[in-house]
Design an enzyme around this catalytic site. Structure first.
Site, PDB file in Angstrom:
ATOM      1  N   ASN A   1     -23.781  46.630  -4.540  1.00 17.74           N
ATOM      2  CA  ASN A   1     -24.864  47.591  -4.329  1.00 17.74           C
ATOM      3  C   ASN A   1     -24.745  48.209  -2.941  1.00 17.74           C
ATOM      4  O   ASN A   1     -24.359  47.544  -1.968  1.00 17.74           O
ATOM      5  CB  ASN A   1     -26.243  46.975  -4.571  1.00 17.74           C
ATOM      6  CG  ASN A   1     -26.533  45.735  -3.752  1.00 17.74           C
ATOM      7  OD1 ASN A   1     -25.635  44.987  -3.392  1.00 17.74           O
ATOM      8  ND2 ASN A   1     -27.800  45.506  -3.455  1.00 17.74           N
ATOM      9  N   ILE A   2     -25.035  49.494  -2.883  1.00 18.71           N
ATOM     10  CA  ILE A   2     -24.922  50.263  -1.634  1.00 18.71           C
ATOM     11  C   ILE A   2     -26.250  50.985  -1.440  1.00 18.71           C
ATOM     12  O   ILE A   2     -26.558  51.931  -2.182  1.00 18.71           O
ATOM     13  CB  ILE A   2     -23.751  51.262  -1.695  1.00 18.71           C
ATOM     14  CG1 ILE A   2     -22.434  50.526  -1.990  1.00 18.71           C
ATOM     15  CG2 ILE A   2     -23.654  52.052  -0.381  1.00 18.71           C
ATOM     16  CD1 ILE A   2     -21.248  51.444  -2.285  1.00 18.71           C
ATOM     17  N   GLU A   3     -27.034  50.488  -0.483  1.00 17.36           N
ATOM     18  CA  GLU A   3     -28.379  51.033  -0.300  1.00 17.36           C
ATOM     19  C   GLU A   3     -28.377  52.200   0.677  1.00 17.36           C
ATOM     20  O   GLU A   3     -27.354  52.520   1.301  1.00 17.36           O
ATOM     21  CB  GLU A   3     -29.317  49.907   0.153  1.00 17.36           C
ATOM     22  CG  GLU A   3     -29.412  48.814  -0.918  1.00 17.36           C
ATOM     23  CD  GLU A   3     -30.457  47.755  -0.627  1.00 17.36           C
ATOM     24  OE1 GLU A   3     -30.905  47.622   0.528  1.00 17.36           O
ATOM     25  OE2 GLU A   3     -30.823  47.058  -1.607  1.00 17.36           O
TER      26      GLU A   3
ATOM     27  N   CYS B   1     -26.406  50.867  -7.558  1.00 17.01           N
ATOM     28  CA  CYS B   1     -26.276  49.464  -7.971  1.00 17.01           C
ATOM     29  C   CYS B   1     -24.805  49.050  -8.033  1.00 17.01           C
ATOM     30  O   CYS B   1     -23.907  49.881  -8.188  1.00 17.01           O
ATOM     31  CB  CYS B   1     -26.892  49.242  -9.342  1.00 17.01           C
ATOM     32  SG  CYS B   1     -28.682  49.364  -9.394  1.00 17.01           S
TER      33      CYS B   1
ATOM     34  N   GLU C   1     -23.230  47.613 -10.434  1.00 14.65           N
ATOM     35  CA  GLU C   1     -22.587  47.942 -11.714  1.00 14.65           C
ATOM     36  C   GLU C   1     -22.085  49.380 -11.710  1.00 14.65           C
ATOM     37  O   GLU C   1     -20.971  49.672 -12.146  1.00 14.65           O
ATOM     38  CB  GLU C   1     -23.584  47.765 -12.869  1.00 14.65           C
ATOM     39  CG  GLU C   1     -24.089  46.340 -13.038  1.00 14.65           C
ATOM     40  CD  GLU C   1     -25.381  46.070 -12.272  1.00 14.65           C
ATOM     41  OE1 GLU C   1     -25.498  46.511 -11.107  1.00 14.65           O
ATOM     42  OE2 GLU C   1     -26.261  45.409 -12.840  1.00 14.65           O
TER      43      GLU C   1
ATOM     44  N   CYS D   1     -30.100  47.236 -14.305  1.00 16.26           N
ATOM     45  CA  CYS D   1     -31.291  48.086 -14.395  1.00 16.26           C
ATOM     46  C   CYS D   1     -31.097  49.114 -15.510  1.00 16.26           C
ATOM     47  O   CYS D   1     -29.996  49.290 -16.056  1.00 16.26           O
ATOM     48  CB  CYS D   1     -31.560  48.766 -13.055  1.00 16.26           C
ATOM     49  SG  CYS D   1     -30.497  50.194 -12.725  1.00 16.26           S
TER      50      CYS D   1
HETATM   51  N1  THU Z   1     -29.351  45.964  -7.918  1.00 18.18           N
HETATM   52  C1  THU Z   1     -28.063  46.013  -8.382  1.00 18.18           C
HETATM   53  O1  THU Z   1     -27.140  46.385  -7.657  1.00 18.18           O
HETATM   54  N2  THU Z   1     -27.842  45.653  -9.668  1.00 18.18           N
HETATM   55  C2  THU Z   1     -28.780  45.123 -10.506  1.00 18.18           C
HETATM   56  O2  THU Z   1     -28.451  44.754 -11.619  1.00 18.18           O
HETATM   57  C3  THU Z   1     -30.174  45.018 -10.073  1.00 18.18           C
HETATM   58  C4  THU Z   1     -30.476  45.604  -8.750  1.00 18.18           C
HETATM   59  C5  THU Z   1     -29.591  46.277  -6.514  1.00 18.18           C
HETATM   60  C6  THU Z   1     -30.285  47.557  -6.219  1.00 18.18           C
HETATM   61  C7  THU Z   1     -30.878  47.262  -4.848  1.00 18.18           C
HETATM   62  O3  THU Z   1     -29.888  47.512  -3.849  1.00 18.18           O
HETATM   63  C8  THU Z   1     -31.147  45.782  -4.863  1.00 18.18           C
HETATM   64  O4  THU Z   1     -30.374  45.263  -5.941  1.00 18.18           O
HETATM   65  C9  THU Z   1     -32.599  45.410  -5.053  1.00 18.18           C
HETATM   66  O5  THU Z   1     -33.124  46.056  -6.166  1.00 18.18           O
END
Ligand code: THU
Length: 142
Positions: free
Chosen positions: A42-44, A53, A55, A93
């Site tokens: 995940n890259i925020e 996300c 995935e 998600c």
């Molecule tokens: N996130 C994912 O990368 N994959 C998931 O299946 C669920 C959520 C990430 C998004 C965000 O950076 C962090 O988790 C919290 O929601």
């Protein structure tokens, strides 16, 4: 490649997570039908909305390299300081499920939701996205 090996790839991918806002680190490992693995994390983003996300990172990396045929994806999450035994499920998600529906066969694509290398369960895309909308609904074959 076994499911456990794919989970181990996801655990490695998780280490690259950029998640300074949620402090929830997620890793994914996408297996192509010819046995290649694409990792994603995940890259925020400070504006939150552009967050990607794990995935989707893995899927977009693969598609951008010319891959279109996918067999399975493993995903694992956990708080920043979580020890391996404290990892938690990060079930894909809704947006990621929809992106999977674009490229993956709903009946055969396997989603491996893990909390550890020996703790995971497997669902088909159809099981986690019933009645999904995809290319076929627009008469498109991809
Ligand atoms: N996130 C994912 O990368 N994959 C998931 O299946 C669920 C959520 C990430 C998004 C965000 O950076 C962090 O988790 C919290 O929601």
């Amino acid at each position: 490649m076994t499911d456990k090996e794919l989970v181990l790839e996801a655990i490695e991918a998780r280490k690259m997570s950029y998640s300074p806002y949620s402090n929830f680190m997620v890793g994914a490992a996408l297996l192509t039908k010819d046995g290649k693995v694409y990792r994603g994390c995940n890259i925020e983003n400070a504006a939150y909305g552009p967050t990607n996300c794990a995935e989707r990172t893995a899927i977009f990396k693969a598609v951008s390299e010319g891959e279109r045929d996918f067999e399975a994806i493993a995903v694992i999450g956990g708080a920043k300081d979580a020890k391996p035994e404290e990892f938690s499920t990060a079930a894909p998600c809704g947006v990621c499920r929809q992106v999977m529906a674009e490229f993956c066969d709903a009946k055969t694509f396997r989603v491996i939701i893990a909390t550890g290398e020996d703790n995971f369960f497997v669902k088909t895309l159809e099981e986690i996205l019933p009645y999904g909308f995809g290319p076929a609904d627009l008469g498109v074959t991809v």
